[in-house]
Design an enzyme around this catalytic site. Structure first.
Site, PDB file in Angstrom:
ATOM      1  CG  ASN A 157       6.287   6.814   2.825  1.00  0.00           C
ATOM      2  OD1 ASN A 157       5.964   6.309   3.885  1.00  0.00           O
ATOM      3  ND2 ASN A 157       7.357   6.416   2.153  1.00  0.00           N
ATOM      4  CB  CYS A 194       6.102 -17.780 -12.911  1.00  0.00           C
ATOM      5  SG  CYS A 194       7.747 -18.227 -12.325  1.00  0.00           S
ATOM      6  NE  ARG A 221       8.500  -7.039  -7.104  1.00  0.00           N
ATOM      7  CZ  ARG A 221       9.123  -6.342  -8.030  1.00  0.00           C
ATOM      8  NH1 ARG A 221      10.399  -6.075  -7.913  1.00  0.00           N
ATOM      9  NH2 ARG A 221       8.475  -5.920  -9.076  1.00  0.00           N
ATOM     10  CG  ASP A 279       2.346  -1.940   3.035  1.00  0.00           C
ATOM     11  OD1 ASP A 279       2.475  -1.468   1.904  1.00  0.00           O
ATOM     12  OD2 ASP A 279       3.283  -1.948   3.877  1.00  0.00           O
ATOM     13  CG  ASN A 327      10.917  -7.429   0.328  1.00  0.00           C
ATOM     14  OD1 ASN A 327      10.986  -8.649   0.250  1.00  0.00           O
ATOM     15  ND2 ASN A 327       9.959  -6.808   0.983  1.00  0.00           N
ATOM     16  CB  ALA A 386      -0.926   0.001   1.218  1.00  0.00           C
ATOM     17  N   GLY A 387       1.956   1.201  -0.762  1.00  0.00           N
ATOM     18  CA  GLY A 387       2.884   2.332  -0.821  1.00  0.00           C
ATOM     19  C   GLY A 387       2.607   3.218  -2.011  1.00  0.00           C
ATOM     20  CB  CYS A 396      39.744  -8.463   0.704  1.00  0.00           C
ATOM     21  SG  CYS A 396      39.296  -9.160  -0.859  1.00  0.00           S
TER      22      CYS A 396
HETATM   23 ZN   LIG Z   1       8.654 -19.705 -13.713  1.00  0.00          ZN
END
Ligand SMILES: [Zn+2]
Lengths: 523, 644
Positions: free
Chosen positions: B52, B154, B118, B44, B114, B21-22, B169
């Site tokens: 925001n 997908c 998802r 959310d 993120n 809901a952003g 390093c």
């Molecule tokens: Zn797939």
């Protein structure tokens, strides 16, 4: 402010862009969903003020497609109700409204528009728009025309002139100025005695040094000239390769990849060329925007440098020791600063010639301008009046015939949009908005089809628009679908932001959005 | 032929789930309601932040700190009291949002930030056979894609490049990019100095034992003396020691660092004056509030967040922000500050100053406070307009998907594809409008990838050192982080190695905990060794696959090439560790490697870049409308990048 309300967008257009947005005064004509969504996005972004003009009261059906109205607003002035909701979004933005017919203001009180930076005209007939266009044009006010009907939305910017300093071209090719090395760079280059270096040090010589030393050698053998054609370039590369000791020296690979840098100066971008041409036709005076003085500085610099732009001062990453890299960075930065100084001098001369203050443009501004100048752009939009007759005619004629069937071509939509415009002008309303919905839509179908056929006939085009398409248009009618209005309004506000911030390149033609196909076309 | 349902009727009769809901979510919810949708649920996890408000228009300043989902619902209800909206303030990975829950919807609409979430939603939708519309924006770029099981790829059919991790390093000894300096400051030095646990080990401690005290405050030491001591250690002593390691600089390509001058040399007024600036730091016994809230930049009069500091100013900010953080933690009861937080102004100043000084050490371009914050906080550019375009496009795509679904029978399930019928779905990309490109670019969706780990039948190979890789690391880093699993179960051929379930008995819990600490080779029933096939599954995602372990001894690994110490291979996961994604990686870096905000994500770049990227990204697509005048090239191919 870091972390504030505008933090995320300042990361796109910078504090200077945000400042311009915060100085913008917006006027919206007609508070339908397309216009409201456009202004909503601008209020969120932080414009200075908005003024809404609408003669209607809120009807229950408005609630079906306009989020900026709530159930309690029914019967109220539409402009007033929308203004109240918009103000809620951002306390920093000043809002006002006028309960008048926008068309009356255009005819009776054109001076009204002089106060605004931006005029957003939505759902207006073409003849009023043409009158408004000439009003805005005189004041160089940004005007944007939007209309949504059924599954189609159209958008057209109308501005007399627009200049862009920062076009955000995305490419980042460094101009190293190697065609004309300057004394400091030459000194640095001559410090390297390649023959005396051991293997490790040899691999740490910056490619710029390798290239310029090879150039000296080439010049000595070729009449002081640089390699010009492809054959000579190949020979130059060959010569450069011959200087290698082994075949794994990465600095040599970098030098070979950059040979074009020594052969000819980086060519000017087409957009800058257009800007310079425009400058040539201008007479800088008291009222000329300062952009043109900055450009005149660049132009004078180019004349003196033989086509080389002032250096930006940055260098690419390269295989070399830190010491070398830091020294080179310094040499380039100093050169950029001295180039900017030269440009500044020309800018000041131009200002004085025009009878203006020598220090009207600061040294800082000139330096920043030099960074972006190579991609500066100049745009000009033709008057709407020309759109509807000449140009469209020309466009339709030059487009090949046929393609009336699915998938629909740009030509199809162009004819449809023209027909709807003509319908609006002829009957004072959009197709599909008759009071008697049932009989009216049948009538409108015939009217719109007749107009479309007239347009096709006028332009000697065979065939006709699909009945389905005309039917859809009438069915969608004046009703703006919220999803279409929302997308079109978002595109509109985005174009306005590009114009106001003078960053990114806005759309130069009429944009047609088709929500069924998810496409945007321009013509 | 039965009369076709109108879009409004279709919307009325459908039940939709919104995840997020952003920035996109607010626009989406509004457009759904105004397009006739009446049955909407939304999930959310986030609460509202002031940054925001430039685009998430359902929120006001007074809502800062409240649940996004709940406030979004309330605001919409104020405008449309009859809308039916259920708001869940929670994590979509929570077990209450399982496959059965998802199955009750006709379509799922993602406006998520993120990658893990998802991926999780993708798997839920595949298992529940509910179509998914995915979306993302960054700056002026955005995209909407439709994923219908059996019909289109997908969400995970095309591997998503993961943010590049930086070899330790490089960060610690040989940085050569601004991002290296920022990550060093935020992820290594910051937690090492300010973590509440004084014994917390960090990657900065792999040094002589005598130096361990370098990052610890001595008893009675003032905050600013401590800060100066760390300054002298990090930017001088440490650099000098590195320079002394000649073998490290044998490679001439490596740029040698230069130690900075001693603090007192650089900052003539001395540490106390620098730390305090114009305001008091600790007060005199009488600790007023404003000294605690003031930032170092304010105290030092450094107002321009976009300017690059001089070395001296960077050193001042370093000591001043450092001392202020120490003083603040002290007054908070020494809880410490474990992790860098981009919303903590002092932490941002400390990181920007450290990064600037380190850039000075290594001759790297210096970033401003504003830029450093963006990089350290992984902040994504976001604006209302792009979100609004994408929100509208999602609804339009959702209606298409629903129309197909209804045509396939009201019993639910996915419409049986008609052979030869053109695919009705679209991937739509929102681009910058340049002279030669269209603003919207629709494309035919990819077909499902047969060798997709998630929706196909691929096997995944894990190359690692079985003598050092523990089961716990395999679960956390490989299964959860890289493969986005939620509650993985790991089966060896003979025994269950690990599972997550409320119903486990104590013996099992103990055994699994023990297994997690064990190296693969030492696991029960003979251990997991070269060529062992593990069966991995996740019942919450209805997702399972074979994981083949390939042993590569520890001494054969190169830190620079594979900083993770393992490699995942598989048709659809391979790109994650593949060099080919260099272009994407760089792009990610510019934006700070990992997106934090709600508006991130899958993006198609502009056409010029598209051409350059064809070779690398490999997702070739065909443009499906060929009808306008902008034929400037770039026809056809696109790359996907994830700014995540
Ligand atoms: Zn797939």
């Amino acid at each position: 402010m870091v972390g504030g309300r505008y933090d995320r967008q300042i990361r796109i257009w910078g504090e200077h862009g945000q400042k311009k947005l915060e100085e913008s005064k917006v006027c919206l004509l007609n508070c339908g969903p397309t216009g409201c969504e456009t202004v909503k996005n601008l209020v969120l972004g932080g414009i200075a003020s908005f003024t809404l003009v609408d003669k209607d009261t809120v009807k229950p059906r408005d609630l079906g497609n306009n989020f900026m109205l709530s159930t309690t607003d029914v019967g109220e002035s539409r402009a007033k109700a929308v203004a109240a909701h918009l103000k809620e979004l951002n306390a920093a933005v000043v809002g006002s409204f006028i309960d008048e017919d926008p068309e009356d203001i255009v005819t009776d009180n054109p001076d009204f528009f002089h106060d605004f930076t931006i005029v957003i005209a939505t759902q207006m007939p073409m003849r009023t728009l043409m009158a408004l266009d000439s009003v805005c044009r005189k004041q160089n006010i940004i005007m944007i025309v939007m209309r949504s009907f059924g599954f189609i939305g159209t958008l057209r910017l109308c501005i007399r002139e627009h200049v862009i300093t920062d076009t955000n071209p995305g490419d980042n090719i460094h101009d190293l100025g190697l065609t004309q090395p300057w004394p400091e760079l030459c000194n640095f280059v001559s410090q390297f005695e390649l023959d005396t270096l051991d293997g490790v040090a040899f691999k740490g010589v910056p490619f710029i040094v390798l290239l310029l030393q090879a150039c000296d050698k080439w010049r000595a053998e070729h009449d002081s000239k640089l390699p010009s054609n492809t054959r000579e370039q190949a020979a130059f590369k060959h010569m450069l390769s011959a200087m290698r000791r082994t075949h794994d020296e990465e600095n040599f690979q970098e030098a070979l990849n950059a040979v074009r840098h020594v052969c000819k100066p980086k060519s000017l971008s087409p957009t800058l060329v257009k800007v310079l041409e425009e400058l040539a036709s201008k007479n800088l005076c008291q009222s000329t925007p300062i952009f043109w003085f900055k450009i005149s500085g660049i132009s004078a610099f180019l004349a003196k440098s033989g086509g080389m732009m002032p250096l930006v001062g940055s260098i690419p990453d390269m295989t070399c020791t830190t010491d070398c890299y830091v020294t080179l960075q310094r040499i380039y930065q100093e050169k950029a600063a001295s180039d900017a100084k030269v440009v500044e001098h020309y800018v000041q001369e131009a200002l004085v010639r025009a009878g203006r203050q020598r220090d009207e443009i600061t040294a800082d501004e000139v330096r920043t301008f030099c960074r972006y100048a190579s991609n500066a752009a100049f745009l000009r939009w033709r008057p709407l009046a020309l759109d509807s007759s000449l140009v469209r005619e020309d466009k339709i004629k030059s487009t090949s015939q046929g393609a009336w069937d699915y998938p629909l071509s740009t030509l199809t939509y162009l004819v449809l949009v023209c027909a709807s415009d003509a319908f609006f002008d002829r009957y004072g309303r959009l197709p599909g908005t008759a009071i008697d919905a049932v009989r009216g839509s049948k009538d409108d179908f015939i009217k719109l089809k007749t107009i479309a056929d007239e347009i096709l006939g006028d332009h000697n085009l065979n065939g006709h628009l699909l009945d389905n398409l005309i039917c859809e248009t009438v069915r969608g009618g004046g009703g703006e679908l919220h999803a279409v209005a929302s997308v079109l309004g978002a595109i509109g506000s985005q174009e306005i932001i590009k114009l106001v911030t003078k960053q990114f390149v806005p759309c130069e033609k009429t944009l047609i959005y088709n929500c069924v196909e998810c496409t945007t076309m321009t013509c | 032929m039965a009369p076709e349902m109108s879009d409004v009727e279709l919307a009325k009769s459908s039940k939709v789930l919104m995840v997020g809901a952003g920035g996109i979510g607010c626009e989406l919810l509004k457009t759904l309601v105004l397009s006739g949708f009446e049955d909407i649920e939304m999930i959310d996890l986030d609460t509202i932040d002031v940054s925001n408000l430039n685009r998430q228009f359902l929120f006001r300043k007074r809502h800062v700190g409240m649940s996004k989902a709940k406030v979004a619902r309330e605001t919409v209800l104020k405008f449309r009291p009859d809308a039916r909206i259920v708001a869940h303030h929670g994590n979509v990975k929570d077990s209450s949002f399982d496959v059965d829950f998802v199955r009750t919807f006709d379509v799922v609409l993602n406006g998520l930030d993120n990658l893990e979430a998802r991926k999780h939603v993708n798997r839920l939708c595949l298992a529940a056979e509910v179509p998914l519309i995915e979306s993302g924006t960054t700056g002026y770029l955005g995209q909407v894609t439709a994923h219908v099981r059996g019909r289109t790829a997908c969400f995970e059919c095309n591997p998503k490049p993961v943010p590049k991790s930086h070899p330790i390093c490089t960060l610690r000894d040989t940085p050569d990019k601004p991002i290296h300096c920022v990550v060093y400051a935020a992820d290594l030095l910051f937690p090492r100095l300010f973590s509440a646990d004084p014994n917390a080990k960090s990657d900065l401690d792999e040094e002589d034992a005598v130096e361990l005290s370098a990052f610890t405050r001595s008893p009675g030491e003032s905050p600013e003396s401590f800060a100066v001591r760390v300054y002298d250690y990090v930017f001088r002593t440490k650099i000098e020691r590195l320079l002394a390691k000649e073998e490290m600089w044998a490679d001439e390509k490596r740029k040698k660092p230069t130690p900075l001058p001693a603090f007192t040399e650089l900052v003539p007024e001395g540490p106390t004056a620098a730390a305090h600036g114009t305001d008091g730091l600790n007060g005199d016994g009488n600790n007023s509030n404003n000294t605690m809230t003031s930032t170092a930049c304010k105290a030092l009069g450094l107002r321009d967040a976009h300017a690059a500091w001089t070395d001296a100013d960077a050193a001042r900010v370093f000591v001043s922000s450092f001392a202020r953080i120490v003083a603040r933690d002290e007054s908070d009861g020494n809880h410490g500050t474990d992790k860098f937080d981009k919303d903590d102004a002092l932490a941002v100043e400390f990181v920007a100053a450290t990064a600037a000084l380190r850039s000075a050490n290594y001759g790297i371009e210096r970033k401003s406070l504003f830029d450093a914050k963006g990089m350290a906080g992984n902040i994504v550019h976001a604006v209302a307009t792009t979100n609004a375009i994408v929100g509208g496009l999602i609804v339009i795509e959702a209606l298409k998907v629903l129309r197909q679904r209804k045509a396939g029978g009201d019993a639910g399930g996915v419409a049986t594809p008609v052979p030869c019928a053109p695919c009705p779905y679209r991937y739509t990309f929102v681009k910058q409008h340049k002279s030669n490109s269209r603003l919207l670019e629709p494309m035919e969706p990819d077909p499902p990838n047969k060798s997709c780990v998630v929706c196909g039948a691929a096997r995944v190979e894990l190359v690692c050192d079985v003598e050092s890789m523990t089961l716990g690391r395999l679960i956390d880093e490989v299964l959860k982080k890289k493969l986005g699993m939620n509650a993985p179960e790991v089966n060896a051929p003979e025994t269950i190695l690990y599972e997550q379930d409320d119903g486990l008995d104590d013996d099992e819990i103990e055994q699994y905990a023990k297994n997690c600490k064990s190296t693969l080779a030492n696991l029960p029933a003979g251990g997991v060794r070269h060529n062992t096939a593990l069966r991995v599954s996740d019942f919450t995602q209805k997702f399972e696959f074979d994981l083949i372990v390939t042993h590569r001894p520890g001494d054969e690994w190169d830190d620079e090439e594979d900083p993770d110490g393992y490699v995942l291979r598989g048709d659809s996961v391979s790109a994650e560790s593949n060099e080919n994604n260099a272009a994407n990686g760089e792009n990610n870096e510019e934006n700070g490697a990992v997106a934090e905000d709600v508006d991130d994500c899958l993006i198609v770049d502009d056409e010029d870049e598209i051409k350059a990227a064809t070779a690398t990204a490999g997702t070739k697509r065909k443009r499906d409308d060929d009808d306008d005048d902008n034929d400037g090239g770039g026809r056809g191919d696109a790359k996907e990048i994830r700014i995540e």
